[in-house]
Design an enzyme around this catalytic site. Structure first.
Site, PDB file in Angstrom:
ATOM      1  N   ASP A  68       6.298   9.832   6.483  1.00 28.29           N
ATOM      2  CA  ASP A  68       6.767   8.672   5.723  1.00 28.29           C
ATOM      3  C   ASP A  68       8.228   8.803   5.328  1.00 28.29           C
ATOM      4  O   ASP A  68       8.777   7.877   4.720  1.00 28.29           O
ATOM      5  CB  ASP A  68       5.902   8.473   4.474  1.00 28.29           C
ATOM      6  CG  ASP A  68       4.934   7.310   4.631  1.00 28.29           C
ATOM      7  OD1 ASP A  68       4.774   6.830   5.772  1.00 28.29           O
ATOM      8  OD2 ASP A  68       4.339   6.883   3.629  1.00 28.29           O
ATOM      9  N   ASP A 113      -7.278   8.515  -3.234  1.00 27.12           N
ATOM     10  CA  ASP A 113      -8.419   9.306  -2.790  1.00 27.12           C
ATOM     11  C   ASP A 113      -9.656   9.038  -3.643  1.00 27.12           C
ATOM     12  O   ASP A 113     -10.732   8.734  -3.117  1.00 27.12           O
ATOM     13  CB  ASP A 113      -8.059  10.791  -2.800  1.00 27.12           C
ATOM     14  CG  ASP A 113      -7.357  11.216  -4.089  1.00 27.12           C
ATOM     15  OD1 ASP A 113      -7.194  10.378  -4.995  1.00 27.12           O
ATOM     16  OD2 ASP A 113      -6.971  12.392  -4.194  1.00 27.12           O
TER      17      ASP A 113
END
Length: 751
Positions: free
Chosen positions: A134, A463
């Site tokens: 990223d 998550d």
């Protein structure tokens, strides 16, 4: 003799901690007794008394979350030797590695993680490794290229000598490997030295490339990185290694991905990167299972995939288990865990407790996912035939997964299970054009990505939110805990980094609680069992608890300054004292039973107080400001240790508190100054004179002294300089807030 094929691939064994159960219930009884005492003590009613009642009520709920989660612990045992006897062919597994900053996450760390994955003891033609960058870093791409050349020699070496630890930087520094080198044959020593020299050359090349820019030709493979910014660049997908021969040994597929980013476009942090990895891998290899790891979590057990497959391919697990989570364990941690972030005891007790419920939370790394579950499948769909045709039409697939015909076809194949035993060789280069399309910024518009399918958006702790969504649908998860453990990584070894990590977690938990993915909604309108709801409330309480803890500490200071009380006197005070002593003794026994020291126990007790009122409180405010649309949350990347060998681990100053000008240190410094001011006012007799039974007592004084002991490293930081001293701007801000609080206390006295 029983048929080997009928034996389960894994078993779950429940056990009991009877002494721990008794102590947990006793503490709960004392907390309820304390609340009853406060309610019936009508003569003591005051604003401090009421605030204390509210805070202690929340502490009671917090304790219920904790002990119900640990009530029925279990351990999972896997039998990989039965695996090949139960399945005709091992399934494909796509391996995901995520990195976002080549400074905070040095490429050499990512390279070691990737090398450990490529060297897994699993058929190479069944594996494909995808690296999401990223940060759009040419240095990371260059490092992966060089690593692929090294892997051609490293993987055969690991297979030939059955190397256990397959991350080179750990293998060449492990004491037992050095011992085996000394006691080995001359041929092994020769190859060992040869491999170490090659790895040293790899590190040297990456280090030289990081010091000076990588030269690229206008038409070379690095030209795509020219004129790019980490927040403004097109999609970059490069196949570093394409395993066309389909052999069981050698190097698996290795693909570099940097998704498109544009200014003012939401990228959804790590969740967005994981969804791009899911789409791109679905087009290229479409493995039925996906493993995702952080860039600093290397493989510690080369057979970990077989252990996970035992859970996911078991006759019962096939229908019920969505993902297999391996616990996070850390190598080279600082002695006695001075920053309280290694979480050894938590993983042992809370992890086992979750295994006895619906299963562990998704931890964001070291997790094996079932692809069709990530695609939104419910457990009750498993037994229905012709799934994609009867349950989801092609039109619905395009609405959920986007307009790529190739991706829709791969999704249908995944949902129908047609990707379990592909015999055709895969050429990942053929899918580059379609992969670039699904990795673009605008592909997710008007689709279900991040809402109904994939990693769920809306929280920087994607998550926990994604795992909660999966559990809400009725899926179970399992803890995969082979010996040795599957993965190990590096815990933050500095206080600023640890606080940054805790602040991010706290912010994410509060975001989840106030979102439509809240555990309350999942229990009322989904399939989340009540005890699993309490378990999720335990982890979300990491963020919520910071507010009552900060209020409790502030209330303590207020009562000392104003000569009032919020703690009971006489026999009532013994309830607080008894709760405190029992809780501390029980926690100490857990640390000693885990093999940790008394110093480690104290460090974790101290840090639990510091975290809640510093990183936790700021994380709560950050989430609150987002909910009020005052500001948006920022994903702070945790700095990884640039030196994989951890040479500073044995330094006598390695565990000392270091400080910077981060706002996270302002609340702690303020609390310390308030305690010092309050005790000074008490000892100098500057409190207002009150008659009756409402004046400040010994309980408030002892609590204030205890807090000063907990914040002792901050007290030392007030008088030191450099990185071990609290910066002057932070002291000035904290002093201003402290004196403002004291002024408000004086004002209430006058009023």
């Amino acid at each position: 003799m029983s048929n080997q094929n009928s034996l389960p691939l894994y078993e779950k064994c429940w056990y009991k901690h009877n002494f721990k159960r008794v102590m947990d219930v006793l503490i709960l009884f004392l907390l309820l007794l304390l609340l009853c005492y406060r309610v019936i003590s009508i003569n003591n009613y005051s604003i401090p008394w009421f605030v204390a009642l509210v805070c202690e009520s929340w502490f009671t709920f917090s304790w219920i979350f904790i002990f119900t989660t640990q009530w029925t612990p279990a351990i999972v045992k896997t039998y990989p030797d039965r695996l090949l006897q139960s399945v005709q062919e091992l399934p494909r597994v796509d391996l995901f590695v995520t990195t976002a900053d080549d400074v905070l996450e040095p490429p050499i760390i990512t390279v070691n993680t990737v090398l450990s994955l490529l060297a897994l003891d699993y058929p190479a033609q069944k594996l494909a490794c995808y690296v999401s960058d990223d940060g759009c870093s040419p240095l990371t791409f260059y490092a992966l290229q060089q690593a692929s050349h090294f892997a051609k020699f490293w993987i055969p070496f690991c297979n030939k000598y059955h190397v256990q630890i397959r991350a080179p930087f750990r293998y060449f520094c492990e004491e037992h490997e050095a011992s085996s080198y000394q006691n080995s044959t001359p041929k092994f020593r020769e190859e060992w030295l040869w491999m170490k020299e090659k790895y040293d050359n790899l590190c040297r090349k990456i280090e030289e490339a990081s010091r000076k820019s990588i030269p690229w030709q206008p038409d070379g493979e690095f030209a795509v990185f020219s004129n790019t910014d980490r927040k403004n660049h097109p999609t970059i997908i490069r196949v570093i290694w394409d395993k066309k021969e389909g052999l069981s040994n050698g190097l698996p597929h290795l693909i570099y991905i940097s998704r498109e980013k544009r200014p003012n476009h939401p990228h959804h942090f790590k969740a967005g990167a994981m969804n791009v990895l899911t789409r791109v891998s679905g087009l290229m290899t479409n493995a039925p299972f996906m493993l995702n790891v952080d860039c600093d979590m290397y493989v510690n057990n080369p057979n970990i995939v077989q252990h996970a497959m035992c859970i996911l391919l078991d006759s019962i697990g096939e229908k019920e288990v969505a993902f297999a989570q391996c616990p996070q364990q850390f190598y080279g941690g600082l002695k006695d865990d001075p920053f309280g972030n290694q979480m050894v005891v938590m993983f042992k007790y809370i992890g086992a407790g979750l295994a006895g419920l619906q299963g562990p939370f998704y931890g964001g790394t070291n997790c094996f996912h079932r692809r069709k579950v990530i695609y939104g499948l419910y457990p009750y769909n498993i037994e229905k035939a012709d799934l994609a045709g009867n349950i989801i039409s092609e039109k619905e697939l395009k609405q959920k997964f986007g307009g790529s015909d190739e991706l829709v076809k791969s999704v249908a194949d995944a949902l129908e299970g047609r990707n379990y035993s592909p015999h055709d060789d895969i050429n990942v280069s053929n899918a580059l054009e379609a992969a670039s399309q699904v990795a673009s910024c605008g592909y997710e518009y008007a689709t279900g990505w991040g809402q109904q399918v994939g990693w769920i958006y809306g929280s920087i702790t994607e998550d926990v939110q994604t795992g909660l969504t999966i559990h809400r649908k009725g899926w179970r998860s399992e803890m995969c805990t082979p010996n040795p453990t599957g993965f190990t990584g590096s815990a933050p070894i500095g206080l600023p980094t640890a606080m940054t990590q805790q602040k991010r977690w706290t912010t994410g938990m509060v975001e989840i609680f106030f979102s439509r993915h809240s555990p309350i909604i999942a229990t009322l309108f989904g399939n989340l069992p009540f005890r699993m709801f309490l378990a999720y409330m335990w982890i979300i309480d990491w963020g919520l608890r910071s507010l009552p803890e900060t209020c409790y500490v502030s209330l303590l200071t207020y009562c000392i300054i104003t000569n009032s009380n919020f703690l009971p006197k006489g026999s009532g005070l013994w309830i607080h004292v008894t709760i405190f002593i029992i809780q501390m003794v029980c926690a100490l026994s857990e640390y000693l039973a885990t093999g940790l020291s008394i110093r480690a126990w104290w460090n974790n007790q101290r840090m639990s107080r510091i975290r809640a009122t510093t990183a936790g409180f700021l994380g709560f405010l950050s989430a609150l400001f987002k909910l009020l649309r005052i500001s948006d949350t920022v994903f702070d990347i945790t700095r990884k240790d640039e030196n994989p060998f951890g040479n500073g681990i044995h330094d006598s100053d390695a565990g000392r508190f270091t400080f910077n000008e981060s706002p996270v240190f302002v609340p702690a410094t303020t609390i310390l100054l308030l305690q010092l001011i309050a005790l000074s006012i008490k000892l100098l007799g500057l409190q207002p004179i009150k008659s009756g039974n409402n004046e400040c007592g010994i309980g408030e004084m002892l609590c204030s002294a205890y807090l000063i002991i907990c914040y002792w490293p901050f007290l030392r930081g007030l008088f030191q300089r450099g990185k071990y001293g609290i910066p002057l701007p932070t002291i000035c801000k904290s002093a201003s807030l402290a004196f403002l609080f004291v002024h408000l206390c004086k004002w209430t006295i006058v009023s």
